[in-house]
Design a protein around this motif. Sequence first.
Motif, PDB file in Angstrom:
ATOM      1  N   GLU A 213       0.718  -1.170  -0.098  1.00  0.00           N
ATOM      2  CA  GLU A 213       0.005  -0.002  -0.042  1.00  0.00           C
ATOM      3  C   GLU A 213       1.023   1.472  -0.098  1.00  0.00           C
ATOM      4  N   LEU A 214       1.894   1.128  -0.868  1.00  0.00           N
ATOM      5  CA  LEU A 214       2.903   2.453  -1.033  1.00  0.00           C
ATOM      6  C   LEU A 214       2.993   2.886  -2.497  1.00  0.00           C
ATOM      7  N   LEU A 215       2.078   2.520  -3.045  1.00  0.00           N
ATOM      8  CA  LEU A 215       2.241   2.925  -4.592  1.00  0.00           C
ATOM      9  C   LEU A 215       1.470   4.343  -4.618  1.00  0.00           C
ATOM     10  N   SER A 216       1.785   5.392  -3.929  1.00  0.00           N
ATOM     11  CA  SER A 216       1.610   6.582  -3.986  1.00  0.00           C
ATOM     12  C   SER A 216       2.399   7.532  -3.774  1.00  0.00           C
ATOM     13  N   VAL A 217       2.086   8.907  -3.936  1.00  0.00           N
ATOM     14  CA  VAL A 217       2.926   9.984  -3.561  1.00  0.00           C
ATOM     15  C   VAL A 217       3.391   9.866  -1.954  1.00  0.00           C
ATOM     16  N   ASP A 218       2.208   9.712  -1.209  1.00  0.00           N
ATOM     17  CA  ASP A 218       2.717   9.740   0.126  1.00  0.00           C
ATOM     18  C   ASP A 218       3.313   8.505   0.700  1.00  0.00           C
ATOM     19  N   GLY A 219       2.983   7.368  -0.143  1.00  0.00           N
ATOM     20  CA  GLY A 219       3.801   6.128   0.321  1.00  0.00           C
ATOM     21  C   GLY A 219       5.157   6.158  -0.104  1.00  0.00           C
ATOM     22  N   ILE A 220       5.548   6.849  -1.183  1.00  0.00           N
ATOM     23  CA  ILE A 220       7.005   7.158  -1.348  1.00  0.00           C
ATOM     24  C   ILE A 220       7.615   8.068  -0.528  1.00  0.00           C
ATOM     25  N   ARG A 221       6.783   9.134  -0.212  1.00  0.00           N
ATOM     26  CA  ARG A 221       7.412  10.092   0.921  1.00  0.00           C
ATOM     27  C   ARG A 221       7.742   9.386   2.064  1.00  0.00           C
ATOM     28  N   ARG A 222       6.780   8.696   2.613  1.00  0.00           N
ATOM     29  CA  ARG A 222       7.066   8.317   4.194  1.00  0.00           C
ATOM     30  C   ARG A 222       7.811   6.979   4.079  1.00  0.00           C
ATOM     31  N   THR A 223       8.158   6.252   3.003  1.00  0.00           N
ATOM     32  CA  THR A 223       8.887   4.905   3.296  1.00  0.00           C
ATOM     33  C   THR A 223      10.361   5.374   3.366  1.00  0.00           C
ATOM     34  N   PRO A 224      10.856   4.804   4.337  1.00  0.00           N
ATOM     35  CA  PRO A 224      12.295   4.838   4.414  1.00  0.00           C
ATOM     36  C   PRO A 224      13.080   4.293   3.267  1.00  0.00           C
TER      37      PRO A 224
END
Length: 259
Positions: A60-71
Amino acid sequence: MTDSKADQIRAFYDTLFSAWGCQHWWPAQSRFEMIVGAYLTQNTSWTNVEKALAALRTAELLSVDGIRRTPITELEKLIRSSGYFRQKAQRLKTFVKFLDKRYGGSLSRMFAQPVMKLRKELLALNGVRAETADSILLYAGNQPVFVVDAYTRRILERHGVIEARVTYDEIRELFEQALAPLGDEEFAQRMSGASGGVVERPRGSSHSPSRMSMASRTPLAQVFNEMHGLLVGVGKNYCLRSEMHCEQCPLQRHLPEKC
Ligand code: SF4
């Protein structure tokens, strides 16, 4: 033989579109997924990209926010299958930082910019070459910018339309000028009729229809979209780097006489 480069390119389009119909590029469910795919597909096969996209989707990281908050280390792990994963993870982070800083994290605001201004900004980002920038503009932004890839150059060279020293932008402008007359409403209607909305079996390099491939776009952007996909089909299936299968290729009738 047709008498000008523009005529030749339009003739290629007519032949390929009649043979294969709509190609349904780009296979993605959202603009951001398309952009991530454009970064990940550099120097690797689409099969490897699909695995990386699936891993991001599952997490559930295929989004702008997902990439932003993933280390970054976690992101590297998720996209490992696409190769050069450290470099690509960094580049995805750079894109999101750019989006946040310039456009408040909004793709809609980004794509509302004049197309050549945005193209310049994308080209200034680490890891964005002309093909990647133009893919983003055409397939995620639905802007009428033609994408030139290695297949395009190879096919044009083998048909004597261009010489090896011609630049990327010269080829892009050649296609944009040649295909401009096809971007009228009448042609768009003919195209939507020919597609039937569904591709029964893969032809050329077609994908199954996706949310992005069915997105609303101008007739000219649709023509550029189709032409790029059709040339990929020729390059992948017939006009290989090491060999040519002209006998089965739809473009055989357009070969110069000396061949
Ligand atoms: S395979 Fe032959 S006919 Fe087809 S594009 Fe290449 S050179 Fe042309």
